[in-house]
Design a protein around this motif. Structure first.
Motif, PDB file in Angstrom:
ATOM      1  N   SER A  68       0.826  -1.092  -0.033  1.00 56.80           N
ATOM      2  CA  SER A  68      -0.072   0.003   0.079  1.00 56.80           C
ATOM      3  C   SER A  68       0.817   1.153  -0.138  1.00 56.80           C
ATOM      4  O   SER A  68       0.468   2.195  -0.543  1.00 56.80           O
ATOM      5  CB  SER A  68      -0.978  -0.012   1.085  1.00 56.80           C
ATOM      6  OG  SER A  68      -1.559  -1.112   1.504  1.00 56.80           O
ATOM      7  N   LYS A  69       1.896   1.054   0.654  1.00 58.79           N
ATOM      8  CA  LYS A  69       2.951   2.403   0.718  1.00 58.79           C
ATOM      9  C   LYS A  69       3.153   2.967  -0.582  1.00 58.79           C
ATOM     10  O   LYS A  69       3.546   4.074  -0.930  1.00 58.79           O
ATOM     11  CB  LYS A  69       4.218   2.041   1.574  1.00 58.79           C
ATOM     12  CG  LYS A  69       3.957   1.722   3.092  1.00 58.79           C
ATOM     13  CD  LYS A  69       5.203   1.312   3.806  1.00 58.79           C
ATOM     14  CE  LYS A  69       5.158   1.301   5.023  1.00 58.79           C
ATOM     15  NZ  LYS A  69       4.269   0.089   5.613  1.00 58.79           N
ATOM     16  N   THR A  72       0.561   5.256  -1.914  1.00 59.46           N
ATOM     17  CA  THR A  72       0.730   6.202  -1.016  1.00 59.46           C
ATOM     18  C   THR A  72       1.677   7.168  -1.741  1.00 59.46           C
ATOM     19  O   THR A  72       1.596   8.524  -1.905  1.00 59.46           O
ATOM     20  CB  THR A  72       0.812   6.153   0.369  1.00 59.46           C
ATOM     21  OG1 THR A  72      -0.179   5.171   0.626  1.00 59.46           O
ATOM     22  CG2 THR A  72       0.771   7.528   1.130  1.00 59.46           C
ATOM     23  N   THR A 162       4.751   7.123   7.264  1.00 58.65           N
ATOM     24  CA  THR A 162       4.127   6.910   5.848  1.00 58.65           C
ATOM     25  C   THR A 162       2.590   7.395   6.363  1.00 58.65           C
ATOM     26  O   THR A 162       1.981   8.120   5.535  1.00 58.65           O
ATOM     27  CB  THR A 162       3.899   5.417   5.645  1.00 58.65           C
ATOM     28  OG1 THR A 162       5.215   4.867   5.581  1.00 58.65           O
ATOM     29  CG2 THR A 162       3.343   5.379   4.097  1.00 58.65           C
ATOM     30  N   TYR A 163       2.145   6.956   7.536  1.00 56.63           N
ATOM     31  CA  TYR A 163       0.715   7.487   7.978  1.00 56.63           C
ATOM     32  C   TYR A 163       0.729   9.012   7.880  1.00 56.63           C
ATOM     33  O   TYR A 163      -0.426   9.590   7.731  1.00 56.63           O
ATOM     34  CB  TYR A 163       0.503   7.021   9.433  1.00 56.63           C
ATOM     35  CG  TYR A 163      -0.932   7.397   9.934  1.00 56.63           C
ATOM     36  CD1 TYR A 163      -2.067   6.726   9.518  1.00 56.63           C
ATOM     37  CD2 TYR A 163      -1.029   8.465  10.787  1.00 56.63           C
ATOM     38  CE1 TYR A 163      -3.271   7.403   9.817  1.00 56.63           C
ATOM     39  CE2 TYR A 163      -2.417   8.890  11.334  1.00 56.63           C
ATOM     40  CZ  TYR A 163      -3.651   8.272  10.772  1.00 56.63           C
ATOM     41  OH  TYR A 163      -4.661   8.554  11.292  1.00 56.63           O
ATOM     42  N   ALA A 166       0.643  10.319   4.341  1.00 59.36           N
ATOM     43  CA  ALA A 166      -0.749  10.064   3.779  1.00 59.36           C
ATOM     44  C   ALA A 166      -1.927  10.976   4.461  1.00 59.36           C
ATOM     45  O   ALA A 166      -2.600  11.304   3.879  1.00 59.36           O
ATOM     46  CB  ALA A 166      -1.475   8.550   4.381  1.00 59.36           C
ATOM     47  N   GLN A 170      -3.993  13.616   2.428  1.00 57.12           N
ATOM     48  CA  GLN A 170      -5.713  13.733   2.563  1.00 57.12           C
ATOM     49  C   GLN A 170      -6.028  15.153   3.018  1.00 57.12           C
ATOM     50  O   GLN A 170      -7.197  15.696   2.725  1.00 57.12           O
ATOM     51  CB  GLN A 170      -6.107  12.765   3.651  1.00 57.12           C
ATOM     52  CG  GLN A 170      -6.042  11.282   2.945  1.00 57.12           C
ATOM     53  CD  GLN A 170      -6.253  10.178   3.745  1.00 57.12           C
ATOM     54  OE1 GLN A 170      -7.287   9.730   3.718  1.00 57.12           O
ATOM     55  NE2 GLN A 170      -5.226   9.563   4.504  1.00 57.12           N
ATOM     56  N   LEU A 177      -7.236   8.778  -0.085  1.00 56.08           N
ATOM     57  CA  LEU A 177      -6.315   8.437  -0.928  1.00 56.08           C
ATOM     58  C   LEU A 177      -6.844   8.109  -2.187  1.00 56.08           C
ATOM     59  O   LEU A 177      -6.594   8.419  -3.558  1.00 56.08           O
ATOM     60  CB  LEU A 177      -5.327   7.810  -0.288  1.00 56.08           C
ATOM     61  CG  LEU A 177      -4.428   8.255   0.823  1.00 56.08           C
ATOM     62  CD1 LEU A 177      -3.551   6.979   1.363  1.00 56.08           C
ATOM     63  CD2 LEU A 177      -3.572   9.194   0.274  1.00 56.08           C
ATOM     64  N   TRP A 196      -9.573   0.704   0.729  1.00 57.84           N
ATOM     65  CA  TRP A 196      -8.352   0.785   1.716  1.00 57.84           C
ATOM     66  C   TRP A 196      -9.312   0.944   2.948  1.00 57.84           C
ATOM     67  O   TRP A 196     -10.151   1.644   3.357  1.00 57.84           O
ATOM     68  CB  TRP A 196      -7.944   2.292   1.311  1.00 57.84           C
ATOM     69  CG  TRP A 196      -6.609   2.452   1.517  1.00 57.84           C
ATOM     70  CD1 TRP A 196      -5.659   1.925   2.522  1.00 57.84           C
ATOM     71  CD2 TRP A 196      -5.562   2.880   0.941  1.00 57.84           C
ATOM     72  NE1 TRP A 196      -4.348   2.118   2.686  1.00 57.84           N
ATOM     73  CE2 TRP A 196      -3.908   2.736   1.278  1.00 57.84           C
ATOM     74  CE3 TRP A 196      -5.365   3.517  -0.533  1.00 57.84           C
ATOM     75  CZ2 TRP A 196      -2.923   3.326   0.867  1.00 57.84           C
ATOM     76  CZ3 TRP A 196      -4.455   3.911  -1.059  1.00 57.84           C
ATOM     77  CH2 TRP A 196      -3.262   3.937  -0.538  1.00 57.84           C
ATOM     78  N   GLU A 204      -7.711   6.909   5.435  1.00 61.18           N
ATOM     79  CA  GLU A 204      -7.273   5.630   4.977  1.00 61.18           C
ATOM     80  C   GLU A 204      -5.532   5.496   5.386  1.00 61.18           C
ATOM     81  O   GLU A 204      -4.888   6.517   5.329  1.00 61.18           O
ATOM     82  CB  GLU A 204      -7.449   5.625   3.303  1.00 61.18           C
ATOM     83  CG  GLU A 204      -8.736   5.765   2.923  1.00 61.18           C
ATOM     84  CD  GLU A 204      -9.000   5.772   1.423  1.00 61.18           C
ATOM     85  OE1 GLU A 204     -10.070   5.313   0.998  1.00 61.18           O
ATOM     86  OE2 GLU A 204      -7.932   6.190   0.784  1.00 61.18           O
ATOM     87  N   GLY A 206      -2.854   4.498   4.470  1.00 59.53           N
ATOM     88  CA  GLY A 206      -1.592   5.069   3.744  1.00 59.53           C
ATOM     89  C   GLY A 206      -0.458   3.846   3.714  1.00 59.53           C
ATOM     90  O   GLY A 206      -0.022   3.289   2.931  1.00 59.53           O
TER      91      GLY A 206
END
Length: 482
Positions: A68-69, A72, A162-163, A166, A170, A177, A196, A204, A206
């Motif tokens: 998923s990263k 993102t 990463t969060y 993300a 957003q 995302l 997601w 989401e 991320g």
């Protein structure tokens, strides 16, 4: 999966030796620690081999975990091109409500590029510590945790980094995302439904939680192989792919073992460098492997803890199969490979039909957790076995939710009409023991349930532990995502 199919070709026409693909399949299927779910191999922009191990199918989304990263990061590239974010902006500048709280010099020096490249200055994963600081707002907890080193100086695989990226995306787009990516990436690439997982803040994640088809993985890889250009149109800004997929931060430990590890070759913007090419990957064997030197992309889903071994097998068997030009006389080999790929299937769990002499005792039997609680899935409180005109069934009960599963014959019984898509195999191993292997088809995970008639207890164990936790009825792609 999209209706716009990718171009296809025979392996030989694209210089791919079918015997190498056969050898790779042989090695995957011979390793008891690797359960392959899907494989797509692209060369020169064309699909030359693809297959799904039944009960997994092409159209079904699959939980990608940390792959998923890479999606993102691709959203970040698009946002940079639109001027919505700048890589050298301080992270704190996107969270003015935390301005007074974040006083640590290193936290305030953290840039967007640092969270995009896992180089926040923290020397280890921060998720649990950041969550403990602020259970309601992970970004605030992350920024309140002072980095041990200067941002940009050290690599640490770190979910809140990463969060945070993300969350910035957003915020600046005012969309999820997937909502942001739909017209800019997903639709142009021909990627169909994706979903997601969201957190309590309705963001989401991320860093994980994206469910998408293997075809979607392949298209993301092909976009990057083509330097961000798709069907003649530039989707990602010029230079983005080069920057995102180079080793922006070193992560090698200098040991001989490290030289052989595909997790110590450097890290870019949510892409790993590999001993060959680069990749996005996710827990338990979700891979988007891009090999520019071979003009190839390999997309895979699986259920395995031995991810390094999967890559070792790619290097051993597939790399030598990529030749410099078309292979004459390969038609028979290509046909044989296509036939094999069309009949791929996972072996079902062993088990026999219900023993006639004990059928009455089994029908309607209820089972409680062995030892009083199920360690692998504590919310699972009861299992029931029943029989009706359609055959035998298994019912799993947790927190008032009942998951009814059909027990079929010798193979996998796929069930799409319940709250969660499953496939079940197994049966009775003796007159007193029932073993069912429950595959949650939109994830990498299987739950093996064993019922003992002698003491009316059950045990349940995950073959690979779900990293997001949650109840069984949530073991699927979220529905209603935008």
């Amino acid at each position: 999966m999209s209706d716009r199919t990718l171009p296809r070709s025979t392996p030989a026409a694209q210089g791919v030796d079918a015997s190498g693909v056969h050898a790779f399949l042989d090695a995957l299927e011979a390793d008891p620690e690797i359960e392959p779910h899907s494989l797509m191999i692209l060369r020169h922009g064309r699909v030359v081999a693809s297959g799904w191990w039944a009960p997994y199918t092409p159209e079904r989304p699959h939980l990608l975990y940390s792959l998923s990263k890479s999606f993102t990061a691709t959203a970040a590239g698009l946002a940079v091109a639109e001027g919505l974010i700048r890589l050298d902006d301080p992270v704190i500048s996107y969270f003015p409500e935390f301005e007074a709280d974040i006083t640590d010099r290193r936290s305030r020096a953290m840039r967007v590029r640092h969270v995009a490249s896992m180089a926040s200055g923290h020397d280890a994963e921060t998720f649990d510590r950041a969550h403990a600081i602020d259970p309601e707002e992970l970004v605030r907890g992350f920024l309140l945790l002072p980095p041990e080193r200067e941002p940009g100086s050290v690599f640490a695989y770190n979910q809140p980094a990463t969060y945070t990226l993300a969350t910035i995306l957003q915020r600046v787009t005012g969309q999820s995302l997937t909502g942001y990516l739909r017209p800019r990436l997903l639709d142009p690439l021909g990627i169909g439904e994706v979903a997601w997982i969201r957190d309590g803040a309705e963001r989401e994640l991320g860093f994980s939680g994206l469910h998408a088809s293997t075809d979607a993985i392949a298209r993301l890889g092909l976009l990057h192989l083509q330097d961000g250009v798709w069907e003649g149109e530039r989707l990602l800004p010029e230079g983005w792919v080069t920057e995102a997929t180079r080793a922006l931060v070193a992560n090698a430990d200098g040991t001989p073992e490290g030289a052989l590890s595909d997790w110590q070759q450097g890290y870019g913007f949510q892409f790993w460098r590999s001993r060959h090419g680069y990749r996005g990957d996710g827990a338990y064997g979700q891979f988007c492997l891009v090999l520019p030197e071979h003009e190839a992309v390999i997309a895979m889903t699986a259920a395995t803890k031995e991810m390094q071994e999967v890559l070792n097998l790619v290097w051993e068997h597939l790399l030598p199969a990529f030749g410099p030009g078309p292979l004459p006389g390969g038609q028979d080999a290509d046909t044989a490979l296509g036939e094999r790929l069309a009949r791929l299937a996972l072996p079902p769990a062993a088990g026999k039909a219900a023993p006639p002499e004990r059928a009455e005792a089994w029908s309607g039997a209820e089972f409680m957790p062995y030892g009083g609680a199920c360690a692998d899935q504590p919310t699972l409180t009861a299992v029931g076995v029943g029989a009706d005109a359609d055959g035998w069934s298994l019912t799993l009960t947790e927190d008032g939710h009942r998951l009814a599963l059909r027990l079929g014959g010798d193979g996998w019984t796929v069930q799409d009409d319940g709250p969660v898509p499953t496939a079940v195999s197994g049966g009775w191993t003796d007159a007193h023991t029932l073993v069912a292997d429950v595959a949650f088809l939109e994830t990498p995970h299987h739950l093996v349930v064993t019922c003992s008639l002698a003491d009316r207890t059950f045990m349940a164990r995950w073959r690979t532990e779900p990293l997001h936790g949650g109840p069984l009825h949530a073991m699927r792609a979220p529905r209603g995502s935008v």
